[in-house]
Scaffold this motif. Structure first.
Motif, mmCIF file in Angstrom:
data_model
loop_
_atom_site.group_PDB
_atom_site.id
_atom_site.type_symbol
_atom_site.label_atom_id
_atom_site.label_comp_id
_atom_site.label_asym_id
_atom_site.label_seq_id
_atom_site.Cartn_x
_atom_site.Cartn_y
_atom_site.Cartn_z
ATOM 1 N N ALA A 1 0.630 -1.165 -0.311
ATOM 2 C CA ALA A 1 -0.174 0.191 -0.166
ATOM 3 C C ALA A 1 0.593 1.632 0.120
ATOM 4 N N ILE A 2 1.521 1.052 0.645
ATOM 5 C CA ILE A 2 2.438 2.324 0.883
ATOM 6 C C ILE A 2 3.242 2.625 -0.717
ATOM 7 N N LYS A 3 3.862 1.812 -1.478
ATOM 8 C CA LYS A 3 4.752 1.556 -2.133
ATOM 9 C C LYS A 3 4.058 2.232 -3.506
ATOM 10 N N LEU A 4 3.093 1.784 -3.498
ATOM 11 C CA LEU A 4 2.075 1.875 -4.696
ATOM 12 C C LEU A 4 1.175 3.151 -4.359
ATOM 13 N N ALA A 5 1.263 3.699 -3.274
ATOM 14 C CA ALA A 5 0.446 4.889 -3.434
ATOM 15 C C ALA A 5 1.299 6.565 -2.898
ATOM 16 N N ALA A 6 2.550 5.869 -2.718
ATOM 17 C CA ALA A 6 3.729 7.046 -2.809
ATOM 18 C C ALA A 6 4.214 7.330 -4.099
ATOM 19 N N ASN A 7 4.228 6.375 -4.558
ATOM 20 C CA ASN A 7 4.305 6.836 -6.430
ATOM 21 C C ASN A 7 3.764 7.639 -7.026
ATOM 22 N N ASP A 8 2.407 7.087 -6.854
ATOM 23 C CA ASP A 8 1.439 7.826 -6.788
ATOM 24 C C ASP A 8 1.592 9.203 -6.579
ATOM 25 N N PHE A 9 1.652 9.631 -5.612
ATOM 26 C CA PHE A 9 1.879 10.885 -4.339
ATOM 27 C C PHE A 9 3.545 11.370 -5.104
ATOM 28 N N PHE A 10 4.205 10.755 -5.669
ATOM 29 C CA PHE A 10 5.094 11.488 -6.336
ATOM 30 C C PHE A 10 5.499 11.879 -7.585
ATOM 31 N N ARG A 11 4.468 10.994 -8.453
ATOM 32 C CA ARG A 11 4.169 11.581 -9.370
ATOM 33 C C ARG A 11 3.189 13.014 -9.498
ATOM 34 N N GLN A 12 2.495 12.648 -8.906
ATOM 35 C CA GLN A 12 1.158 14.194 -9.026
ATOM 36 C C GLN A 12 2.174 15.711 -8.363
ATOM 37 N N LEU A 13 3.122 15.189 -7.479
ATOM 38 C CA LEU A 13 3.736 16.020 -7.003
ATOM 39 C C LEU A 13 4.717 16.779 -8.482
ATOM 40 N N LEU A 14 5.245 15.568 -8.882
ATOM 41 C CA LEU A 14 6.076 15.870 -9.808
ATOM 42 C C LEU A 14 5.247 16.896 -11.311
ATOM 43 N N LYS A 15 3.639 16.844 -11.697
ATOM 44 C CA LYS A 15 3.368 16.915 -12.509
ATOM 45 C C LYS A 15 4.122 16.413 -14.029
ATOM 46 N N GLU A 16 4.123 17.131 -14.533
ATOM 47 C CA GLU A 16 4.665 16.619 -16.117
ATOM 48 C C GLU A 16 5.905 15.919 -15.918
ATOM 49 N N LEU A 17 5.709 14.523 -16.109
ATOM 50 C CA LEU A 17 6.758 13.877 -16.078
ATOM 51 C C LEU A 17 8.162 13.251 -17.356
ATOM 52 N N THR A 18 8.808 14.216 -16.794
ATOM 53 C CA THR A 18 10.181 13.833 -17.533
ATOM 54 C C THR A 18 9.879 11.524 -17.358
ATOM 55 N N LEU A 19 10.678 10.999 -17.653
ATOM 56 C CA LEU A 19 11.725 9.704 -17.407
ATOM 57 C C LEU A 19 11.624 10.304 -16.235
ATOM 58 N N VAL A 20 12.699 11.206 -16.141
ATOM 59 C CA VAL A 20 13.723 11.348 -14.684
ATOM 60 C C VAL A 20 12.698 12.153 -14.095
ATOM 61 N N ARG A 21 11.528 12.290 -13.831
ATOM 62 C CA ARG A 21 10.633 12.396 -12.809
ATOM 63 C C ARG A 21 9.850 11.427 -12.578
ATOM 64 N N GLU A 22 10.255 10.357 -13.554
ATOM 65 C CA GLU A 22 9.231 9.045 -13.132
ATOM 66 C C GLU A 22 10.292 8.396 -12.363
ATOM 67 N N MET A 23 11.275 8.660 -12.796
ATOM 68 C CA MET A 23 12.170 7.806 -12.023
ATOM 69 C C MET A 23 12.500 8.068 -10.446
ATOM 70 N N LEU A 24 11.797 9.174 -10.285
ATOM 71 C CA LEU A 24 12.468 10.109 -9.148
ATOM 72 C C LEU A 24 11.334 9.628 -8.740
ATOM 73 N N ALA A 25 10.020 9.538 -7.867
ATOM 74 C CA ALA A 25 8.869 8.969 -8.350
ATOM 75 C C ALA A 25 9.539 8.195 -7.740
ATOM 76 N N GLY A 26 9.853 6.569 -8.361
ATOM 77 C CA GLY A 26 9.747 5.892 -7.701
ATOM 78 C C GLY A 26 10.988 4.962 -7.683
ATOM 79 N N CYS A 27 12.272 5.858 -7.016
ATOM 80 C CA CYS A 27 13.036 5.668 -5.803
ATOM 81 C C CYS A 27 11.744 6.456 -5.118
ATOM 82 N N GLY A 28 11.164 7.157 -4.767
ATOM 83 C CA GLY A 28 10.760 8.409 -3.328
ATOM 84 C C GLY A 28 9.661 6.508 -3.318
ATOM 85 N N ALA A 29 8.790 6.132 -3.553
ATOM 86 C CA ALA A 29 8.273 5.191 -3.662
ATOM 87 C C ALA A 29 9.367 4.365 -3.099
ATOM 88 N N GLY A 30 10.094 3.368 -3.337
ATOM 89 C CA GLY A 30 11.289 2.737 -2.494
ATOM 90 C C GLY A 30 11.841 2.934 -1.372
#
Length: 305
Positions: A75-104
């Motif tokens: 729950a934390i992993k999947l919800a955190a990834n969605d949270f960081f993706r929404q926080l970073l807004k315009e998602l380039t590949l680097v930002r998608e990786m940063l969102a994944g980093c935050g979730a991990g």
């Protein structure tokens, strides 16, 4: 999707996924912990020998602690990834990786102690086999951190209590550093890869991909990420295992563990259990994405409202 719905979806996905693939995860742990001439020649051999010597439920050693803690972990992993993706807004590949980093990074709060307890339970049968009735555990190879309180078979409660008593909270979080080293790269690979594969099944940007496409996307991204970080998973398993067999190495940190494995077992040892790991992670994350697609969390919340 609301945060409670995300948490419910992650929890349901974790429970269903773990229930399906746990015996393979047990085989992975035992294969990774083998040093030199091991008891098992591969995943199938491990499962057959476990079934014969420990019975059907022997293949589910540690499942209780995993099923208990996998709900908040996923729950934390999947919800955190969605949270960081929404926080970073315009998602380039680097930002998608940063969102994944935050979730991990967020999930290891639960993952590290869960894996610590699960590994002790899964690996017990590799060294001890089935217990003889009314027999005492060997004094030179206790099940836990140094007490003889775990009679017959170790339990998560006894292991956790002994760790807290002898080492404090630090004992439960042994291997936290290498868990971070495994889970952060995994999430950096998995979430962007899944998102981009899943996009291929969308006709329009606002439209969901078909259920089967989301499921396959989760399986493919999960298996690729799982195999990629297998060397770090081997290090984590070896470091977190408290009980060693006769003649097996003990480790003093990540560098010492990596050096001894390379020297004594060769580079191939870093990929032990890679196939098992892919077979565990692929359906686990395929199911997770399927649960998100169906929207079980929204359905449950809607029912109570």
């Amino acid at each position: 999707m609301s945060v409670p719905a995300k948490l419910i979806n992650g929890g349901v996905a974790g429970l269903v996924g773990v229930s399906c693939v746990f015996p393979i995860d047990l085989a992975k742990t035992r294969l990774q912990n083998q040093q030199g001439q091991g008891v098992y020649t591969g995943m199938r051999d491990c499962l057959v020998k476990t079934l014969r010597s420990e019975g059907f439920f022997g293949m589910y050693r540690g499942a209780a602690v995993n099923l208990t803690l996998v709900t908040p972990e996923k729950a934390i992993k999947l919800a955190a990834n969605d949270f960081f993706r929404q926080l970073l807004k315009e998602l380039t590949l680097v930002r998608e990786m940063l969102a994944g980093c935050g979730a991990g990074a967020c999930q290891v709060v639960v993952t590290s102690p869960m894996e610590m307890l699960k590994i002790q339970l899964q690996d017990a049968g590799r060294l001890d086999g089935p217990p003889a009735p009314f027999s005492q555990p060997p004094q030179d190879r206790p099940y836990t951190t140094g007490t003889a309180s775990a009679f017959k078979r170790p339990s998560a409660t006894v292991i956790a209590r002994d760790l807290l008593k002898t080492q404090g909270l630090v004992g439960l979080y042994k291997g936290l550093g290498v868990t971070l080293l495994r889970d952060v790269p995994f999430s950096i690979i998995y979430f962007p890869l899944f998102a981009n594969i899943n996009k291929l099944g969308q006709r329009h940007s606002e439209e969901k991909a078909p259920f089967f496409h989301s499921f396959v996307s989760g399986c493919v991204a999960g298996s690729v990420a799982a195999v990629a970080v297998t060397p770090l998973d081997v290090l984590k398993t070896r470091i977190q295992t408290l009980k060693k067999g006769l003649g097996e190495d003990t480790y003093n940190g990540i560098t010492d563990c990596a050096r001894k494995i390379w020297t004594h077992e060769g580079p191939a040892a870093f990929m032990k259990g890679a196939g098992c790991r892919a077979l565990v992670i692929a359906p686990l994350f395929g199911i997770a994405q399927g649960v998100y697609f169906i929207g079980i969390g929204e359905y449950i919340l809607g029912y109570f409202h």
